[in-house]
Design a protein around this motif. Structure first.
Motif, mmCIF file in Angstrom:
data_model
loop_
_atom_site.group_PDB
_atom_site.id
_atom_site.type_symbol
_atom_site.label_atom_id
_atom_site.label_comp_id
_atom_site.label_asym_id
_atom_site.label_seq_id
_atom_site.Cartn_x
_atom_site.Cartn_y
_atom_site.Cartn_z
ATOM 1 N N ALA A 77 0.830 -1.207 0.000
ATOM 2 C CA ALA A 77 0.000 0.000 0.000
ATOM 3 C C ALA A 77 0.865 1.257 0.000
ATOM 4 O O ALA A 77 0.561 2.246 -0.675
ATOM 5 N N GLN A 78 1.967 1.217 0.742
ATOM 6 C CA GLN A 78 2.869 2.369 0.775
ATOM 7 C C GLN A 78 3.616 2.521 -0.540
ATOM 8 O O GLN A 78 3.902 3.643 -0.975
ATOM 9 N N ARG A 112 1.251 4.371 -2.706
ATOM 10 C CA ARG A 112 1.133 5.766 -2.296
ATOM 11 C C ARG A 112 2.351 6.561 -2.739
ATOM 12 O O ARG A 112 2.230 7.666 -3.289
ATOM 13 N N ASN A 113 3.548 5.987 -2.508
ATOM 14 C CA ASN A 113 4.777 6.712 -2.825
ATOM 15 C C ASN A 113 4.982 6.868 -4.333
ATOM 16 O O ASN A 113 5.401 7.930 -4.807
ATOM 17 N N LEU A 150 0.146 7.270 -6.251
ATOM 18 C CA LEU A 150 -0.916 8.164 -5.786
ATOM 19 C C LEU A 150 -0.399 9.575 -5.518
ATOM 20 O O LEU A 150 -1.011 10.562 -5.961
ATOM 21 N N GLU A 151 0.720 9.702 -4.818
ATOM 22 C CA GLU A 151 1.241 11.027 -4.505
ATOM 23 C C GLU A 151 1.801 11.725 -5.742
ATOM 24 O O GLU A 151 1.658 12.939 -5.902
ATOM 25 N N THR A 173 -7.893 8.483 -3.503
ATOM 26 C CA THR A 173 -7.695 7.061 -3.759
ATOM 27 C C THR A 173 -7.045 6.396 -2.566
ATOM 28 O O THR A 173 -6.139 6.962 -1.945
ATOM 29 N N SER A 174 -7.481 5.193 -2.253
ATOM 30 C CA SER A 174 -6.884 4.429 -1.162
ATOM 31 C C SER A 174 -6.676 2.991 -1.600
ATOM 32 O O SER A 174 -7.288 2.520 -2.558
ATOM 33 N N THR A 212 -11.340 4.330 -5.590
ATOM 34 C CA THR A 212 -10.969 5.615 -6.166
ATOM 35 C C THR A 212 -12.168 6.321 -6.779
ATOM 36 O O THR A 212 -13.290 5.826 -6.745
ATOM 37 N N ASP A 221 -9.806 10.864 -10.072
ATOM 38 C CA ASP A 221 -8.459 10.371 -9.800
ATOM 39 C C ASP A 221 -7.978 9.425 -10.895
ATOM 40 O O ASP A 221 -6.789 9.419 -11.247
#
Length: 350
Positions: free
Chosen positions: A197-198, A201-202, A205-206, A213-214, A250, A254
């Protein structure tokens, strides 16, 4: 089918309106939801001629909460594009190689009983030519229906594929398998040294501004569309999914950001890597690295669709037209008809 319909239109500064009349797009969405007996949905069209978003129906039967532009949907296999983008970033950085054996990249997993896993290479996972059997077996579906929150949400999901037959020779055929992308998510997390998940995100998503969004979702979140089948509300199965084969919850907006960042602006991957991503597999013209490919009467396209109990999504990008078409719904349609075919005809012409 609920009669509620809401029209939202956002203009992009300096661009004209979408060629299709807004009421036409609304009618296409309303009619499709009614014909397919779907609770709700959202349709987004975005390109050089402008941007239009239309919504219809309900996101949650309890209380009749309507679908809004910022309603968040589970998008199932559409999330494979994000997984592929993260892995290909690692390839660009020299952390991975397309020719690396899976057995080396996932040496912490018990792969001996997973057919072809000890012979497949990274590229075979990306283009579904590994022959590794799908972990979504009858046993998996029974366990998921009984206790979705207690299922493993990492590479150990592959235990469900143990003992299943290979779908064909490594690198010598095409067979879509969710196991490929569970492995890719596991490998990406292992390379970055953080949970998958990270990684998303890294790396995705970011970088694209996908703030709505998750990976997975909290059932208490009131921005969520609930997914429905004949069994009723089956959303928790999808909200618990966090592996590389279908991790994202999402919004249409997005997904628009993601598609443009990946295919149009080269903000996630370099141009050479995107070209490689969009190169058809030797075994299947309609498969690239993490993306579906096609050519229709409106031009060449790239994207992905997704379907799971209670949710469906279809994301298309036409590079020659620099236009994205996105449809999300919280149900499963009855026919094989594609709403975005009708939308493309409306927007691009017959």
């Amino acid at each position: 089918m609920p009669g509620l319909a809401l029209l939202l239109a956002l203009a992009i500064p300096g661009s004209g309106a979408v060629a299709a009349k807004p009421d036409r797009l609304q009618r296409l969405l309303d009619r499709f939801l009614a014909d397919e007996e779907l609770d709700g949905g959202i349709l987004l069209v975005s390109g050089p001629d402008g941007r239009r978003v239309v919504v219809s129906g309900i996101a949650d039967r309890k209380g009749g909460r309507p679908v809004m532009e910022d309603t968040r949907f589970y998008v199932a296999s559409v999330g494979k594009m994000a997984t592929a983008a993260a892995v290909l970033q690692q390839v660009e950085e020299g952390l991975l190689s397309l020719d690396q054996p899976v057995r080396e990249l996932a040496s912490d997993l018990p792969l001996d009983r997973i057919a072809n896993a000890n012979r497949a290479r990274l590229v075979h996972l990306l283009d579904h030519s590994s022959g590794i059997p799908d972990y979504i077996t009858d046993e998996y579906e029974e366990d998921e229906a009984a206790r979705p929150e207690r299922l493993p949400r990492d590479g150990t999901l592959l235990a469900y594929a143990a003992g299943e037959k290979a779908t064909g020779p490594v690198g010598g055929h095409y067979e879509y398998s969710n196991s490929n992308y569970v492995l890719l998510g596991h490998i990406a997390a292992r390379r970055d040294g953080v949970p998958f998940a990270q990684v998303l995100r890294n790396r995705v998503l970011e970088r694209t501004g996908m703030g709505s969004t998750s990976v997975g979702a909290d059932p208490r979140d009131r921005s969520l569309a609930h997914g429905y089948t004949e069994e009723g509300d089956v959303s928790r199965r999808s909200w618990a999914a966090t592996t590389g084969d279908g991790p994202l919850v999402t919004t249409a907006g997005d997904l628009e950001r993601f598609v443009f960042a990946l295919f149009r602006d080269n903000r996630l991957l370099g141009a050479a890597t995107v070209r490689r991503m969009l190169t058809p597999s030797e075994n299947e013209d309609g498969q690239g690295l993490g993306v579906a490919l096609w050519k229709d009467r409106w031009g060449r396209g790239a994207g992905h669709d997704g379907r799971y109990d209670g949710f469906e999504a279809d994301v298309r990008y036409y590079p020659g037209r620099r236009t994205a078409l996105i449809f999300l719904t919280n149900g499963n349609q009855q026919s094989e008809d594609a709403l975005l075919d009708a939308v493309a005809e409306e927007v691009f012409g017959p």
